[in-house]
Design a protein around this motif. Structure first.
Motif, mmCIF file in Angstrom:
data_model
loop_
_atom_site.group_PDB
_atom_site.id
_atom_site.type_symbol
_atom_site.label_atom_id
_atom_site.label_comp_id
_atom_site.label_asym_id
_atom_site.label_seq_id
_atom_site.Cartn_x
_atom_site.Cartn_y
_atom_site.Cartn_z
ATOM 1 N N UNK A 17 0.847 -1.186 0.000
ATOM 2 C CA UNK A 17 0.000 0.000 0.000
ATOM 3 C C UNK A 17 0.881 1.234 0.000
ATOM 4 N N UNK A 18 0.460 2.232 -0.736
ATOM 5 C CA UNK A 18 1.234 3.465 -0.798
ATOM 6 C C UNK A 18 0.719 4.465 0.218
ATOM 7 N N UNK A 19 1.611 5.346 0.627
ATOM 8 C CA UNK A 19 1.273 6.429 1.557
ATOM 9 C C UNK A 19 0.436 5.940 2.729
ATOM 10 N N UNK A 20 0.925 4.959 3.458
ATOM 11 C CA UNK A 20 0.116 4.418 4.560
ATOM 12 C C UNK A 20 -0.039 5.435 5.689
ATOM 13 N N UNK B 213 9.388 1.628 2.698
ATOM 14 C CA UNK B 213 10.260 2.570 2.005
ATOM 15 C C UNK B 213 9.816 3.986 2.331
ATOM 16 N N UNK C 82 15.234 0.577 0.917
ATOM 17 C CA UNK C 82 14.061 -0.132 1.443
ATOM 18 C C UNK C 82 14.480 -1.001 2.622
ATOM 19 N N UNK D 299 6.605 6.066 1.909
ATOM 20 C CA UNK D 299 6.057 5.987 0.556
ATOM 21 C C UNK D 299 5.217 4.735 0.363
ATOM 22 N N UNK E 283 -9.794 4.007 -1.374
ATOM 23 C CA UNK E 283 -8.594 3.296 -1.800
ATOM 24 C C UNK E 283 -8.924 2.453 -3.033
ATOM 25 N N UNK F 290 -0.907 -3.144 -5.558
ATOM 26 C CA UNK F 290 -0.642 -2.087 -4.585
ATOM 27 C C UNK F 290 -1.925 -1.298 -4.379
ATOM 28 N N UNK F 291 -2.187 -0.960 -3.139
ATOM 29 C CA UNK F 291 -3.355 -0.149 -2.816
ATOM 30 C C UNK F 291 -2.927 1.312 -2.817
ATOM 31 N N UNK F 292 -3.688 2.136 -3.522
ATOM 32 C CA UNK F 292 -3.360 3.563 -3.603
ATOM 33 C C UNK F 292 -4.582 4.387 -3.220
ATOM 34 N N UNK G 287 4.086 5.383 -8.620
ATOM 35 C CA UNK G 287 4.737 4.613 -7.544
ATOM 36 C C UNK G 287 5.714 3.588 -8.125
ATOM 37 N N UNK H 217 13.518 3.829 -5.355
ATOM 38 C CA UNK H 217 13.375 2.903 -4.238
ATOM 39 C C UNK H 217 12.353 1.818 -4.446
ATOM 40 N N UNK H 218 11.738 1.784 -5.632
ATOM 41 C CA UNK H 218 10.707 0.771 -5.849
ATOM 42 C C UNK H 218 11.335 -0.505 -6.390
#
Lengths: 271, 62
Positions: free
Chosen positions: A151-154, A185, A223, A254, B18, B30-32, B47, B52-53
């Motif tokens: 998940x992004x931006x948790x 990350x 990471x 992130x 989400x 991925x959850x956004x 993303x 860093x991904x």
């Protein structure tokens, strides 16, 4: 027990029991007969010959409920092995619940009862009675996520059920464990701590508990990743879903991720 | 790794809507946080290509 067997054999023959070599041999045989019946040379005790009958009631995954014509609560412990025949096929299981009119049986990966007649019912309190498969894999439920998810931006301190990874553990006693590679990350200066967990609360959160794992980092450009393995014993009175969860207590990350596959294993603790 | 589908999750986490975006490697999602499907796909693309991904998929399907 031996004396009763000896006297019974004497009466059956119409002869007054006397202490002599032949009757001592008969007594020995009586002891053997009774012992074989109680313990069975195979470890099984034949319940069908005692008038106990089972019938199919329902199936949920690898668990069957079978109705029984006799209340077995006083003689059949949870964890006992069962052997029965359906359609010419011998099947095995582990008793996980006993009620007045039914028993619940975990059939492992290979032995699921179907809606046909049941015969030749035997039970055993031995660990591995003859024929019972001792291979632990046959008595282990395995969940494989097959995918990775994150998940992004948790939001800080919010638990996320990424990928909707979850597994319903059947009724019974289990050695429950999971493996995962959990990751976070930040991409900027500051802490990057990540937790993962296996919990029954899958929607809005969990508390750090016996299945939780944690990694801490302060690496703005890389990471942070760690493998997690946690195991504990659980006892469930009903099928219960367990959810893989991931969380960061920090703001500004992130993403947080379950890298690679997540495995959840439930091995029958009665095995 | 490109985003290919976006499925709304709703406000399950209590922080706004989400979306779950799946990628064309068939093993990553991925959850956004986004308000619509197009925004979700765009956010996932950002993303996935960001620094860093280093999301490896080498072992996922082994």
């Amino acid at each position: 027990v031996g004396l009763v067997a000896y006297v019974k054999r004497g009466w059956a023959n119409g002869v007054a029991p006397a202490i002599n070599g032949a009757n001592l041999d008969a007594m020995d045989q009586g002891i053997k007969d009774v012992t074989d019946w109680v313990l069975g040379i195979t470890g099984w005790v034949d319940f069908s010959s005692q008038g106990v009958t089972l019938a199919y009631s329902s199936t949920d995954g690898h668990v069957n409920v079978l109705t029984v014509n006799t209340d077995l609560r006083a003689v059949l412990p949870v964890g006992a092995r069962i052997q029965y025949t359906q359609g010419g096929t011998v099947k095995y299981g582990i008793v996980v619940a006993v009620a007045a009119g039914s028993i619940t049986v975990y059939g492992g990966t290979d032995y699921i009862a179907t809606n046909v007649a049941i015969s030749a019912v035997s039970f055993s309190i031995a660990k591995v009675p003859f024929g019972f498969p001792a291979d632990a894999d046959k008595w282990t439920e395995v969940y494989d996520s097959g995918t990775q998810a994150g998940i992004t931006s948790p939001t800080a301190s919010t638990w996320y059920n990424v990928g909707s990874f979850s597994f319903s553990v059947p009724i019974g006693a289990w050695e429950l464990s999971y493996t995962a590679n959990f990751s976070g990350y930040r991409g900027a200066a500051g802490p990057a701590s990540v937790y993962c967990d296996l919990a029954t609360n899958g929607g809005t959160g969990s508390t750090v508990g016996r299945f939780s794992a944690r990694i801490d980092g302060d690496a703005p450009s890389t990471r942070v990743t760690a493998p997690a393995f946690r195991e504990d014993d659980i006892i469930l009175g009903a099928k219960t879903p367990y959810y893989f969860l991931i969380m960061t207590p920090n703001t500004g990350l992130a993403d947080i991720f379950a890298l690679e596959r997540v495995f959840i294993r439930a091995r029958c603790a009665y095995l | 790794m490109n985003p290919v589908t976006a499925t709304s999750l709703g406000d399950v986490y209590g922080d706004g809507e989400r979306w779950r975006v799946a990628f064309d490697d068939d093993v990553t999602s991925v959850d956004v946080h986004a308000t619509d499907e197009a925004s979700a796909l765009a956010a996932a693309q950002t993303w996935a290509t960001g620094p860093g991904r280093s999301i490896t998929t080498s072992q996922v399907t082994s």
